[in-house]
Design a protein around this motif. Sequence first.
Motif, PDB file in Angstrom:
ATOM      1  N   VAL A 219      35.423  34.698  48.925  1.00 49.03           N
ATOM      2  CA  VAL A 219      34.978  33.886  47.822  1.00 49.03           C
ATOM      3  C   VAL A 219      35.900  34.340  46.574  1.00 49.03           C
ATOM      4  CG1 VAL A 219      33.028  32.626  46.647  1.00 49.03           C
ATOM      5  CG2 VAL A 219      32.947  33.266  49.352  1.00 49.03           C
ATOM      6  N   ASN A 220      36.853  34.012  46.199  1.00 43.61           N
ATOM      7  CA  ASN A 220      37.449  34.891  45.151  1.00 43.61           C
ATOM      8  C   ASN A 220      38.300  33.839  44.292  1.00 43.61           C
ATOM      9  OD1 ASN A 220      40.075  34.448  46.487  1.00 43.61           O
ATOM     10  ND2 ASN A 220      39.829  36.319  47.680  1.00 43.61           N
ATOM     11  N   GLY A 221      38.260  32.714  44.371  1.00 42.15           N
ATOM     12  CA  GLY A 221      39.137  31.696  43.531  1.00 42.15           C
ATOM     13  C   GLY A 221      40.627  31.857  43.924  1.00 42.15           C
TER      14      GLY A 221
ATOM     15  N   LYS B  55      44.504  34.894  35.709  1.00 48.53           N
ATOM     16  CA  LYS B  55      45.590  35.212  36.938  1.00 48.53           C
ATOM     17  C   LYS B  55      44.851  34.572  37.917  1.00 48.53           C
ATOM     18  CE  LYS B  55      44.655  40.016  38.469  1.00 48.53           C
ATOM     19  NZ  LYS B  55      45.396  40.988  38.638  1.00 48.53           N
ATOM     20  N   THR B  56      43.754  34.109  38.035  1.00 47.29           N
ATOM     21  CA  THR B  56      43.126  33.508  39.310  1.00 47.29           C
ATOM     22  C   THR B  56      43.596  32.069  39.417  1.00 47.29           C
ATOM     23  OG1 THR B  56      40.988  35.110  39.035  1.00 47.29           O
ATOM     24  CG2 THR B  56      40.746  32.908  40.396  1.00 47.29           C
ATOM     25  N   PRO B  57      43.852  31.696  40.653  1.00 51.87           N
ATOM     26  CA  PRO B  57      44.648  30.449  40.679  1.00 51.87           C
ATOM     27  C   PRO B  57      43.562  29.556  40.409  1.00 51.87           C
ATOM     28  CG  PRO B  57      45.247  31.718  42.718  1.00 51.87           C
ATOM     29  CD  PRO B  57      44.259  32.858  41.857  1.00 51.87           C
ATOM     30  N   LEU B  58      42.136  29.398  40.726  1.00 48.09           N
ATOM     31  CA  LEU B  58      41.374  28.549  40.417  1.00 48.09           C
ATOM     32  C   LEU B  58      40.858  28.666  39.027  1.00 48.09           C
ATOM     33  CD1 LEU B  58      39.259  27.828  43.724  1.00 48.09           C
ATOM     34  CD2 LEU B  58      41.109  26.720  42.810  1.00 48.09           C
TER      35      LEU B  58
ATOM     36  N   PHE C  62      36.229  38.321  41.847  1.00 47.78           N
ATOM     37  CA  PHE C  62      35.620  38.902  40.537  1.00 47.78           C
ATOM     38  C   PHE C  62      34.524  37.902  39.877  1.00 47.78           C
ATOM     39  CE2 PHE C  62      35.630  40.030  35.884  1.00 47.78           C
ATOM     40  CZ  PHE C  62      36.370  41.409  36.063  1.00 47.78           C
ATOM     41  N   ILE C  63      33.339  38.402  40.179  1.00 47.41           N
ATOM     42  CA  ILE C  63      32.172  37.738  39.743  1.00 47.41           C
ATOM     43  C   ILE C  63      31.390  38.317  38.663  1.00 47.41           C
ATOM     44  CG2 ILE C  63      29.902  36.762  41.091  1.00 47.41           C
ATOM     45  CD1 ILE C  63      32.490  36.157  42.377  1.00 47.41           C
TER      46      ILE C  63
END
Length: 275
Positions: free
Chosen positions: A267-269, A233-236, A212-213
Motif C-alpha cells: 500500500v504505497n501509492g 515522486k509518488t505516482p498517486l 511512506f505513511i
Amino acid sequence: MNWQKKEHRKPQGGKIRALTTAMTYEDLKGRKVLVTGSSSGIGQATAILFARQGAYVGVHYFSTKDGAQRTLKQVKKNSDGALVAGDLRDEKQARSVVEKFVEAAGGLDILVNNAGTMVDRQSFETGTLEYHEDVYATNVRSVFLVTRAALPYLKKSKGNIINIGSVAGQTGGAGGSGMYSGAKAAVATETISMAKEFAKYGIRVNSVFPGFIETRFHEQYSTPERCREVAKKTPLGRNGTGEDIANAVLFLASEAASFITGEYIAVNGGLYMRA
Ligand SMILES: NC(=O)c1ccc[n+]([C@@H]2O[C@H](COP(=O)([O-])OP(=O)(O)OC[C@H]3O[C@@H](n4cnc5c(N)ncnc54)[C@H](OP(=O)(O)O)[C@@H]3O)[C@@H](O)[C@H]2O)c1
C-alpha cells in the motif's frame, strides 16, 4: 460486505482524525483482535477501524500510554476493548501482553503485529552493533515473541495474523535505514514461513507493506522537506495515511480473504511496483 463512500483526508500527525473505511465486513463483528503498537499511527487507525466493524480490540502500547488511552476512547465509541502494555522486545512482557488480552477478551481471533520502528538512522559503515541488535529486536524478535505466545489461542479460533512489513524491505531503504530495511525484509519472509507452518491449524498469515505513511514515524525520522519530496515522486501524488494501511489489514483479516495466505499487499501509492 457493503460498499460505502470513501473520502481521502490529508494526513496529520498527533491528534486523531476522523477515519473512514470503504467496506463493512460483517464477519469481523465480535472478533477479538489484538493490534500491537496501537498507541500511535498505523496501529491506532487499525484499532479504530476494527472497532468500527464491531470487533473487540486490544489496544497495545509500550511508552505512549496517553496515545493508547485516546485510541481506546475512539474504540469504545463503536465497540469495546482493553489496554495492554509491554515492551515487545522482551519475552516475558510479550507473553503477558497476549495473556492479558486473552483474559479480557475471552480469546484471540486476529493478531496484527504492527509494533515497530526505525529506532534511528545509522549506516552499515558507522552504525553500532547495539543499534543493529535493537532494530532487529524491535521489528523481528517482537513479531516472533508475540506470535508464539498467541499461537495456542489462534489454533483454537483458527484465526489469522497480519504482519506489518515495509516498502523499505523491498527497496533496501535509504539514508541510514538499511538495517531497518533488512529487519522488515525478515518480517516479510517470515510471514511466508509462518503461513506454511500454520496452515495445518487453519491459521492464515499475511502482511501489508506500507509505503511512506505520515505518522509520528516520519516526524521522528524524516524532515518535512523529505515528506513533500516523496509525495511529489509518488505516482498517486500523496503520502499515505494510517487508514490506507488499516483498510488493507481489515480486508486480509476478513472472510473476504479466506483463501489468501503467505501473501502481501503493498500500500504505497505506486512508490514501488512489482515488475
Ligand atoms: N510510517 C511509515 O511510513 C511506515 C512505513 C513502512 C512500515 N511502517 C511500519 O508500520 C508500523 C507502525 O508504524 P507507524 O508509522 O504507525 O509508527 P509510530 O506512529 O511511531 O508507531 C509505532 C508503534 O510501535 C510501538 N513500539 C515501538 N517500539 C516498541 C517496543 N519495543 N515494544 C512495543 N511496542 C513498540 C509504539 O509504541 P509506544 O509509542 O507506545 O512506545 C507505537 O505504538 C511499524 O512496524 C513501522 O515499522 C511504517
